[in-house]
Design an enzyme around this catalytic site. Structure first.
Site, PDB file in Angstrom:
ATOM      1  N   CYS A  73       0.800  -1.231   0.000  1.00  0.00           N
ATOM      2  CA  CYS A  73       0.000   0.000   0.000  1.00  0.00           C
ATOM      3  C   CYS A  73       0.830   1.277   0.000  1.00  0.00           C
ATOM      4  O   CYS A  73       0.285   2.359   0.217  1.00  0.00           O
ATOM      5  CB  CYS A  73      -0.934   0.009   1.214  1.00  0.00           C
ATOM      6  SG  CYS A  73      -2.168  -1.282   1.146  1.00  0.00           S
ATOM      7  N   ASP A  74       2.115   1.174  -0.258  1.00  0.00           N
ATOM      8  CA  ASP A  74       2.955   2.371  -0.250  1.00  0.00           C
ATOM      9  C   ASP A  74       3.907   2.368  -1.441  1.00  0.00           C
ATOM     10  O   ASP A  74       5.078   2.697  -1.316  1.00  0.00           O
ATOM     11  CB  ASP A  74       3.739   2.446   1.074  1.00  0.00           C
ATOM     12  CG  ASP A  74       4.292   3.830   1.359  1.00  0.00           C
ATOM     13  OD1 ASP A  74       3.851   4.804   0.709  1.00  0.00           O
ATOM     14  OD2 ASP A  74       5.174   3.938   2.222  1.00  0.00           O
ATOM     15  N   LEU A  75       3.379   1.989  -2.605  1.00  0.00           N
ATOM     16  CA  LEU A  75       4.211   1.973  -3.802  1.00  0.00           C
ATOM     17  C   LEU A  75       4.259   3.374  -4.410  1.00  0.00           C
ATOM     18  O   LEU A  75       3.250   3.902  -4.869  1.00  0.00           O
ATOM     19  CB  LEU A  75       3.670   0.983  -4.830  1.00  0.00           C
ATOM     20  CG  LEU A  75       3.908  -0.481  -4.531  1.00  0.00           C
ATOM     21  CD1 LEU A  75       3.322  -1.350  -5.634  1.00  0.00           C
ATOM     22  CD2 LEU A  75       5.383  -0.770  -4.368  1.00  0.00           C
TER      23      LEU A  75
END
Length: 170
Positions: free
Chosen positions: A97-99
């Site tokens: 969820c933090d690309l």
């Protein structure tokens, strides 16, 4: 937020991603990978030590390169990057969820072909006169797996619909 503060969760997430992408096997058997995740070495709740992703550059450096070589590398990176994203979302349903460009590194590798036939197939000359016996390839490394999620069936279907709603024009 409490789950992200305990770095043991990130270590577990990295282990899951490494298993999902079979990173250990790819790195040992093929000596090069298209997608990788750092390997946790030591982890406590407030300290996480991972293997060093040496000779890597942020993907943003490649995204800014508008030269012909830069565009060629970007095209080469696009396939594995998209395949990794689709695998993460649709096959594994274990979503990073933090690309963003700061969490994606690119490592250039040169791999020597392992057999005489593959060596002979790669002994060609490129347009710029370089011998391609040593093939350049790139490994994409995803960092910072502290926040992950799974998608419910409806969310996955919405993403499938999004990907299939418009044809891609290159």
């Amino acid at each position: 937020m409490h789950l992200q503060i305990d770095l043991r969760n990130e270590s577990n997430h990295l282990g899951q991603f490494r298993n999902n992408f079979d990173c250990k096997k790819v790195e040992e058997v093929q000596k090069r990978a298209k997608v990788s995740f750092p390997e946790p070495i030591l982890c406590e709740s407030k300290c996480l030590v991972e293997d060093f992703m040496g000779d890597s550059r942020p993907i943003s450096e490649y995204l800014l390169d508008e030269s012909a070589t830069g565009m060629s590398i970007r095209r080469e990176l696009a396939g594995p990057l998209l395949q990794a994203f689709l695998k993460i979302v649709f096959m594994d349903n274990f979503v990073h969820c933090d690309l963003h460009p700061g969490n994606i590194l690119v490592r250039k590798t040169e791999s020597s072909p392992s057999t005489l036939n593959s060596w002979w197939d790669n002994v060609v000359w490129s347009d710029d006169g370089r011998n391609n016996a040593d093939v350049e390839s790139y490994t994409i490394a995803f960092l910072d797996a502290g926040i992950v999620t799974t998608l419910n069936d409806n969310d996955q279907q919405n993403l499938k619909d999004l990907f299939t709603s418009q044809p891609v024009q290159w």
